[in-house]
Write a protein that holds these residues in place. Structure first.
Motif, PDB file in Angstrom:
ATOM      1  N   ALA A  44       0.837  -1.201   0.000  1.00  0.00           N
ATOM      2  CA  ALA A  44       0.000   0.000   0.000  1.00  0.00           C
ATOM      3  C   ALA A  44       0.875   1.255   0.000  1.00  0.00           C
ATOM      4  O   ALA A  44       1.929   1.306   0.626  1.00  0.00           O
ATOM      5  CB  ALA A  44      -0.917  -0.010   1.215  1.00  0.00           C
ATOM      6  N   GLU A  45       0.377   2.234  -0.705  1.00  0.00           N
ATOM      7  CA  GLU A  45       1.056   3.529  -0.866  1.00  0.00           C
ATOM      8  C   GLU A  45       1.474   4.136   0.479  1.00  0.00           C
ATOM      9  O   GLU A  45       2.503   4.778   0.596  1.00  0.00           O
ATOM     10  CB  GLU A  45       0.079   4.456  -1.597  1.00  0.00           C
ATOM     11  N   THR A  46       0.643   3.899   1.485  1.00  0.00           N
ATOM     12  CA  THR A  46       0.866   4.525   2.786  1.00  0.00           C
ATOM     13  C   THR A  46       1.668   3.632   3.730  1.00  0.00           C
ATOM     14  O   THR A  46       1.937   4.015   4.864  1.00  0.00           O
ATOM     15  CB  THR A  46      -0.488   4.842   3.437  1.00  0.00           C
ATOM     16  N   ASP A  47       2.039   2.442   3.267  1.00  0.00           N
ATOM     17  CA  ASP A  47       2.803   1.529   4.100  1.00  0.00           C
ATOM     18  C   ASP A  47       4.264   2.004   4.175  1.00  0.00           C
ATOM     19  O   ASP A  47       4.894   2.213   3.146  1.00  0.00           O
ATOM     20  CB  ASP A  47       2.730   0.127   3.461  1.00  0.00           C
ATOM     21  N   PRO A  48       4.807   2.175   5.378  1.00  0.00           N
ATOM     22  CA  PRO A  48       6.214   2.609   5.478  1.00  0.00           C
ATOM     23  C   PRO A  48       7.172   1.666   4.746  1.00  0.00           C
ATOM     24  O   PRO A  48       8.211   2.096   4.271  1.00  0.00           O
ATOM     25  CB  PRO A  48       6.476   2.594   6.986  1.00  0.00           C
ATOM     26  N   GLU A  49       6.793   0.394   4.664  1.00  0.00           N
ATOM     27  CA  GLU A  49       7.659  -0.543   3.957  1.00  0.00           C
ATOM     28  C   GLU A  49       7.684  -0.247   2.462  1.00  0.00           C
ATOM     29  O   GLU A  49       8.679  -0.477   1.784  1.00  0.00           O
ATOM     30  CB  GLU A  49       7.199  -1.988   4.193  1.00  0.00           C
ATOM     31  N   HIS A  50       6.584   0.234   1.966  1.00  0.00           N
ATOM     32  CA  HIS A  50       6.537   0.648   0.565  1.00  0.00           C
ATOM     33  C   HIS A  50       7.551   1.750   0.328  1.00  0.00           C
ATOM     34  O   HIS A  50       8.268   1.764  -0.662  1.00  0.00           O
ATOM     35  CB  HIS A  50       5.120   1.127   0.222  1.00  0.00           C
ATOM     36  N   TYR A  51       7.609   2.656   1.274  1.00  0.00           N
ATOM     37  CA  TYR A  51       8.559   3.767   1.178  1.00  0.00           C
ATOM     38  C   TYR A  51       9.991   3.282   1.066  1.00  0.00           C
ATOM     39  O   TYR A  51      10.743   3.711   0.205  1.00  0.00           O
ATOM     40  CB  TYR A  51       8.415   4.646   2.425  1.00  0.00           C
ATOM     41  N   ALA A  52      10.340   2.362   1.956  1.00  0.00           N
ATOM     42  CA  ALA A  52      11.731   1.902   1.989  1.00  0.00           C
ATOM     43  C   ALA A  52      12.093   1.171   0.705  1.00  0.00           C
ATOM     44  O   ALA A  52      13.155   1.396   0.119  1.00  0.00           O
ATOM     45  CB  ALA A  52      11.940   0.999   3.208  1.00  0.00           C
ATOM     46  N   LEU A  53      11.200   0.311   0.242  1.00  0.00           N
ATOM     47  CA  LEU A  53      11.497  -0.449  -0.977  1.00  0.00           C
ATOM     48  C   LEU A  53      11.585   0.457  -2.191  1.00  0.00           C
ATOM     49  O   LEU A  53      12.464   0.300  -3.037  1.00  0.00           O
ATOM     50  CB  LEU A  53      10.434  -1.520  -1.209  1.00  0.00           C
ATOM     51  N   ALA A  54      10.680   1.430  -2.279  1.00  0.00           N
ATOM     52  CA  ALA A  54      10.704   2.313  -3.431  1.00  0.00           C
ATOM     53  C   ALA A  54      12.016   3.088  -3.486  1.00  0.00           C
ATOM     54  O   ALA A  54      12.533   3.390  -4.560  1.00  0.00           O
ATOM     55  CB  ALA A  54       9.514   3.275  -3.394  1.00  0.00           C
ATOM     56  N   SER A  55      12.570   3.377  -2.327  1.00  0.00           N
ATOM     57  CA  SER A  55      13.846   4.094  -2.310  1.00  0.00           C
ATOM     58  C   SER A  55      14.932   3.274  -2.986  1.00  0.00           C
ATOM     59  O   SER A  55      15.737   3.786  -3.766  1.00  0.00           O
ATOM     60  CB  SER A  55      14.268   4.402  -0.871  1.00  0.00           C
TER      61      SER A  55
ATOM     62  N   LEU B 181      16.868   8.755   2.443  1.00  0.00           N
ATOM     63  CA  LEU B 181      17.312   7.726   1.512  1.00  0.00           C
ATOM     64  C   LEU B 181      18.198   6.709   2.219  1.00  0.00           C
ATOM     65  O   LEU B 181      18.029   5.494   2.057  1.00  0.00           O
ATOM     66  CB  LEU B 181      18.063   8.387   0.354  1.00  0.00           C
ATOM     67  N   ALA B 182      19.108   7.195   3.028  1.00  0.00           N
ATOM     68  CA  ALA B 182      20.006   6.294   3.753  1.00  0.00           C
ATOM     69  C   ALA B 182      19.214   5.390   4.693  1.00  0.00           C
ATOM     70  O   ALA B 182      19.468   4.182   4.768  1.00  0.00           O
ATOM     71  CB  ALA B 182      21.041   7.102   4.532  1.00  0.00           C
ATOM     72  N   ALA B 183      18.242   5.957   5.404  1.00  0.00           N
ATOM     73  CA  ALA B 183      17.455   5.165   6.339  1.00  0.00           C
ATOM     74  C   ALA B 183      16.626   4.113   5.598  1.00  0.00           C
ATOM     75  O   ALA B 183      16.530   2.964   6.034  1.00  0.00           O
ATOM     76  CB  ALA B 183      16.547   6.080   7.155  1.00  0.00           C
ATOM     77  N   SER B 184      16.038   4.502   4.465  1.00  0.00           N
ATOM     78  CA  SER B 184      15.234   3.552   3.701  1.00  0.00           C
ATOM     79  C   SER B 184      16.077   2.390   3.216  1.00  0.00           C
ATOM     80  O   SER B 184      15.673   1.231   3.276  1.00  0.00           O
ATOM     81  CB  SER B 184      14.633   4.247   2.476  1.00  0.00           C
ATOM     82  N   CYS B 185      17.260   2.723   2.716  1.00  0.00           N
ATOM     83  CA  CYS B 185      18.105   1.677   2.154  1.00  0.00           C
ATOM     84  C   CYS B 185      18.619   0.748   3.230  1.00  0.00           C
ATOM     85  O   CYS B 185      18.828  -0.439   2.992  1.00  0.00           O
ATOM     86  CB  CYS B 185      19.256   2.306   1.378  1.00  0.00           C
ATOM     87  N   ALA B 186      18.807   1.283   4.435  1.00  0.00           N
ATOM     88  CA  ALA B 186      19.238   0.422   5.536  1.00  0.00           C
ATOM     89  C   ALA B 186      18.129  -0.552   5.909  1.00  0.00           C
ATOM     90  O   ALA B 186      18.383  -1.690   6.289  1.00  0.00           O
ATOM     91  CB  ALA B 186      19.635   1.279   6.737  1.00  0.00           C
ATOM     92  N   ALA B 187      16.871  -0.106   5.772  1.00  0.00           N
ATOM     93  CA  ALA B 187      15.747  -0.947   6.176  1.00  0.00           C
ATOM     94  C   ALA B 187      15.334  -1.936   5.089  1.00  0.00           C
ATOM     95  O   ALA B 187      14.722  -2.956   5.370  1.00  0.00           O
ATOM     96  CB  ALA B 187      14.556  -0.068   6.541  1.00  0.00           C
ATOM     97  N   ALA B 188      15.690  -1.632   3.840  1.00  0.00           N
ATOM     98  CA  ALA B 188      15.164  -2.401   2.710  1.00  0.00           C
ATOM     99  C   ALA B 188      15.532  -3.887   2.707  1.00  0.00           C
ATOM    100  O   ALA B 188      14.663  -4.723   2.429  1.00  0.00           O
ATOM    101  CB  ALA B 188      15.578  -1.752   1.398  1.00  0.00           C
ATOM    102  N   PRO B 189      16.773  -4.262   2.999  1.00  0.00           N
ATOM    103  CA  PRO B 189      17.104  -5.695   2.929  1.00  0.00           C
ATOM    104  C   PRO B 189      16.215  -6.525   3.830  1.00  0.00           C
ATOM    105  O   PRO B 189      15.752  -7.599   3.447  1.00  0.00           O
ATOM    106  CB  PRO B 189      18.562  -5.740   3.391  1.00  0.00           C
TER     107      PRO B 189
END
Lengths: 148, 148
Positions: A66-77, B131-139
């Motif tokens: 979902a657009e509003t999911d924080p995980e969406h944010y991280a992956l999109a980055s 961006l740095a925080a997102s990329c750290a969380a992405a894996p």
DNA sequence: AAGGAACCCATGATTTCCCATAAAGTGGTG
DNA sequence: CACCACTTTATGGGAAATCATGGGTTCCTT
């Protein structure tokens, strides 16, 4: 689709360009205007390069949240903001953006590793070390025991 | 539709103008008079920018709710009242309305993050931190476990 | 009249495109 | 199997186009 095989080393020139190995280019020569997507590897200190059509599976992962999911944010980055679309020039070269070259510590030469549907771009020493370590671990993983 | 990739930093000039990165403009160059919709991000201290055609999905959400529904009120405020339509000038620049610039604390430079169908506009430091925080969380999100 | 906004032009820096060349591979032929 | 002509590949460098940015001028609004 044909697959990407082998290891190749090419030079990075003063403008940050490097020839994509012909062995890779020939795999998608049926699509003359193939664009590649470069992005940092999530697991290693290398850059991954994906033909744009194959990159869709990552886009799908992002779109599934979902657009509003924080995980969406991280992956999109990772999938979009850190990535770069690159095209081959008439000589079959790509330009590696500075932030990706820095991350993989690419200086004057790069090491390409074919990995089926995509390939890795390493600094030569790091790439050879990765390859050696992987090969050393493979027999145990494949057969449950080290090779004799 | 092609997608928006990468991170770019540009200067905000004395008149409050900023060049939209060419990498983004080229994505919708087939539509010469593309309008962008700017609105505050719901999750972060940045401004989101959407090509008008893609913004329709938010409008649809609002329109699906009854006039008298309190949720209609809240959504309409975010989707319409807080948002602004902007056009690119002949040099590819936009003007960021004061209330949005203030919200994202944009002063003399802005940081653009491509996110597929839209992009983010950040103050440079905040954008890099995000961006740095997102990329750290992405894996962890992508593989269910942190990278080694 | 003052303020801001839209429009126009100018310019340095960067990037893209194109051509040149050397090395390496390919195949054919005597 | 040695030799040569031709193609492909990898790399270098210069010319041309694009980009980001600054500033001026006109026009509308208040």
């Amino acid at each position: 689709m044909k697959r990407l095989f082998g290891a190749h080393e090419n030079k990075l020139d003063a403008k940050g360009r490097v020839s994509v190995p012909a062995a890779f280019r020939n795999v998608w020569k049926a699509t003359p205007e193939m664009t590649l997507v470069l992005r940092p590897s999530l697991l290693d200190g290398c850059v991954e390069a994906w033909p744009l059509p194959d990159y869709a599976k990552f886009q799908a992962k992002v779109d599934a949240l979902a657009e509003t999911d924080p995980e969406h944010y991280a992956l999109a980055s990772v999938v979009y903001s850190q990535a770069a679309e690159v095209e081959l020039d008439a000589q079959g070269r790509i330009m590696i953006p500075a932030h990706l070259a820095a991350r993989a510590q690419l200086v004057d030469a790069v090491y390409f590793l074919g990995r089926g549907d995509h390939f890795h771009i390493w600094a030569p020493e790091a790439g050879r070390a990765f390859l050696a370590a992987s090969c050393a671990a493979a027999p145990k993983i494949a057969f449950g025991a080290p090779a004799p």
